[in-house]
Design a protein around this motif. Structure first.
Motif, PDB file in Angstrom:
ATOM      1  N   ASP A 119      20.380  17.513 -15.270  1.00  0.00           N
ATOM      2  CA  ASP A 119      19.591  17.905 -14.116  1.00  0.00           C
ATOM      3  C   ASP A 119      19.766  16.413 -13.387  1.00  0.00           C
ATOM      4  O   ASP A 119      18.791  16.286 -13.099  1.00  0.00           O
ATOM      5  CB  ASP A 119      18.861  18.397 -14.611  1.00  0.00           C
ATOM      6  CG  ASP A 119      18.872  19.855 -14.925  1.00  0.00           C
ATOM      7  OD1 ASP A 119      19.437  20.612 -13.953  1.00  0.00           O
ATOM      8  OD2 ASP A 119      18.571  20.306 -16.291  1.00  0.00           O
ATOM      9  N   ALA A 120      20.625  16.212 -12.524  1.00  0.00           N
ATOM     10  CA  ALA A 120      20.158  15.153 -11.831  1.00  0.00           C
ATOM     11  C   ALA A 120      19.469  15.247  -9.954  1.00  0.00           C
ATOM     12  O   ALA A 120      19.253  14.024  -9.912  1.00  0.00           O
ATOM     13  CB  ALA A 120      21.564  14.334 -11.674  1.00  0.00           C
ATOM     14  N   ASP A 121      19.076  16.484 -10.447  1.00  0.00           N
ATOM     15  CA  ASP A 121      18.809  17.090  -9.131  1.00  0.00           C
ATOM     16  C   ASP A 121      16.855  16.501  -9.484  1.00  0.00           C
ATOM     17  O   ASP A 121      16.771  17.706  -9.871  1.00  0.00           O
ATOM     18  CB  ASP A 121      18.383  17.954  -8.460  1.00  0.00           C
ATOM     19  CG  ASP A 121      17.678  18.522  -7.240  1.00  0.00           C
ATOM     20  OD1 ASP A 121      16.871  17.788  -7.066  1.00  0.00           O
ATOM     21  OD2 ASP A 121      17.422  19.339  -6.806  1.00  0.00           O
ATOM     22  N   LEU A 122      16.787  15.109  -9.500  1.00  0.00           N
ATOM     23  CA  LEU A 122      14.926  14.584  -9.695  1.00  0.00           C
ATOM     24  C   LEU A 122      14.271  15.878  -8.912  1.00  0.00           C
ATOM     25  O   LEU A 122      12.732  15.979  -8.917  1.00  0.00           O
ATOM     26  CB  LEU A 122      14.983  13.416  -9.834  1.00  0.00           C
ATOM     27  CG  LEU A 122      15.355  13.171 -10.936  1.00  0.00           C
ATOM     28  CD1 LEU A 122      15.189  11.323 -10.618  1.00  0.00           C
ATOM     29  CD2 LEU A 122      15.488  13.611 -12.259  1.00  0.00           C
ATOM     30  N   ASP A 123      14.322  17.122  -7.574  1.00  0.00           N
ATOM     31  CA  ASP A 123      13.671  17.295  -7.168  1.00  0.00           C
ATOM     32  C   ASP A 123      13.093  18.457  -7.687  1.00  0.00           C
ATOM     33  O   ASP A 123      12.837  19.908  -7.541  1.00  0.00           O
ATOM     34  CB  ASP A 123      14.016  17.564  -5.423  1.00  0.00           C
ATOM     35  CG  ASP A 123      13.604  15.816  -5.040  1.00  0.00           C
ATOM     36  OD1 ASP A 123      12.315  15.254  -4.842  1.00  0.00           O
ATOM     37  OD2 ASP A 123      14.431  15.501  -3.976  1.00  0.00           O
ATOM     38  N   ASP A 124      13.642  19.219  -8.252  1.00  0.00           N
ATOM     39  CA  ASP A 124      14.254  20.526  -9.134  1.00  0.00           C
ATOM     40  C   ASP A 124      13.098  20.821 -10.267  1.00  0.00           C
ATOM     41  O   ASP A 124      12.808  20.646 -11.543  1.00  0.00           O
ATOM     42  CB  ASP A 124      15.793  20.650  -9.950  1.00  0.00           C
ATOM     43  CG  ASP A 124      15.943  22.644 -10.311  1.00  0.00           C
ATOM     44  OD1 ASP A 124      15.354  23.231 -10.425  1.00  0.00           O
ATOM     45  OD2 ASP A 124      15.997  22.486 -11.222  1.00  0.00           O
ATOM     46  N   ALA A 125      12.304  21.733  -9.451  1.00  0.00           N
ATOM     47  CA  ALA A 125      11.048  21.969 -10.286  1.00  0.00           C
ATOM     48  C   ALA A 125      10.983  23.433 -11.619  1.00  0.00           C
ATOM     49  O   ALA A 125      10.589  22.958 -12.447  1.00  0.00           O
ATOM     50  CB  ALA A 125      10.013  22.636  -9.324  1.00  0.00           C
ATOM     51  N   SER A 126      12.020  23.256 -11.262  1.00  0.00           N
ATOM     52  CA  SER A 126      12.561  24.392 -12.487  1.00  0.00           C
ATOM     53  C   SER A 126      12.933  23.822 -13.868  1.00  0.00           C
ATOM     54  O   SER A 126      12.447  23.891 -14.718  1.00  0.00           O
ATOM     55  CB  SER A 126      13.553  25.229 -12.821  1.00  0.00           C
ATOM     56  OG  SER A 126      14.945  24.459 -12.210  1.00  0.00           O
TER      57      SER A 126
END
Length: 206
Positions: free
Chosen positions: A112-119
């Motif tokens: 999960d490369a989106d390190l802003d993804d709070a899920s």
């Protein structure tokens, strides 16, 4: 009374640390050694701010106390044996740990490369005082972290485990604060990446 997170460990009780007395958190972190000089702030402070460490250990302790008092889930779980606090596990949404952004282990290898993804949640640290080790405390906390993340809407939970079997020399206890591959595997995590011979990203899809 704090909510108890069920695990398969027969003698340990795991609760959200923000529902426990802060004195119990302090008892686990102690007054000497790495935990008492970090208070689980390493991943939360940029490198320059960490090096300055304005206010010293007391300020870091105050930051953790404030994080536990803040609204929202996290930042950790506390294990008890009877009425005695015996362990801590840091678990919360991954964006709450900004230093993971610059960690090549995470930045270059997480699925999960989106390190802003709070899920996406992260298990970043364990603290078990020496006198309470080898009783399955870390394993119970790892297991409870999955249930805790799921109950708070996480899509994924991941950890950045050490694999002592991949090292020629014995791994010092001080390096095991990430948790081990075998411990996470026992809690249902699956290896998703191997950034180095002795480090693995372990994940549970929730």
């Amino acid at each position: 009374m704090a909510n108890v997170i069920p695990t398969t460990h027969p003698s340990l009780r795991i609760v959200p640390a923000d529902e426990a007395p802060f004195a119990d958190v302090e008892a686990v972190f102690g007054t000497r050694g790495d935990p008492a000089h970090c208070w689980c702030q390493w991943y939360k402070l940029p490198g320059s701010e960490w090096r300055e460490r304005a206010g010293g250990d007391g300020a870091l302790r105050g930051r953790l106390e404030a994080q536990l008092a803040a609204d929202g889930p996290g930042p950790g779980l506390l294990a008890y044996e009877g009425d005695t606090p015996v362990g801590w596990c840091a678990v919360e949404p991954r964006p709450a740990l900004p230093r993971l952004r610059t960690s090549p282990i995470v930045r270059d290898h997480t699925p999960d490369a989106d390190l802003d993804d709070a899920s996406v949640w992260a298990v970043s640290c364990f603290v078990v005082p020496r006198r309470h080790r080898r009783r399955g405390v870390g394993a119970a906390l790892a297991e409870a972290s999955v249930a805790y993340a799921r109950d708070h809407g996480a899509r994924v939970i991941e950890a950045y485990a050490i694999d002592p079997s991949a090292k020629v020399a014995k791994t010092p206890a001080a390096e095991l604060f990430h948790g081990t591959v075998s411990m996470f595997a026992g809690a249902g995590f699956v290896e998703a990446a191997r950034p180095s011979a002795s480090r693995a990203i372990m994940r549970v899809e929730l």
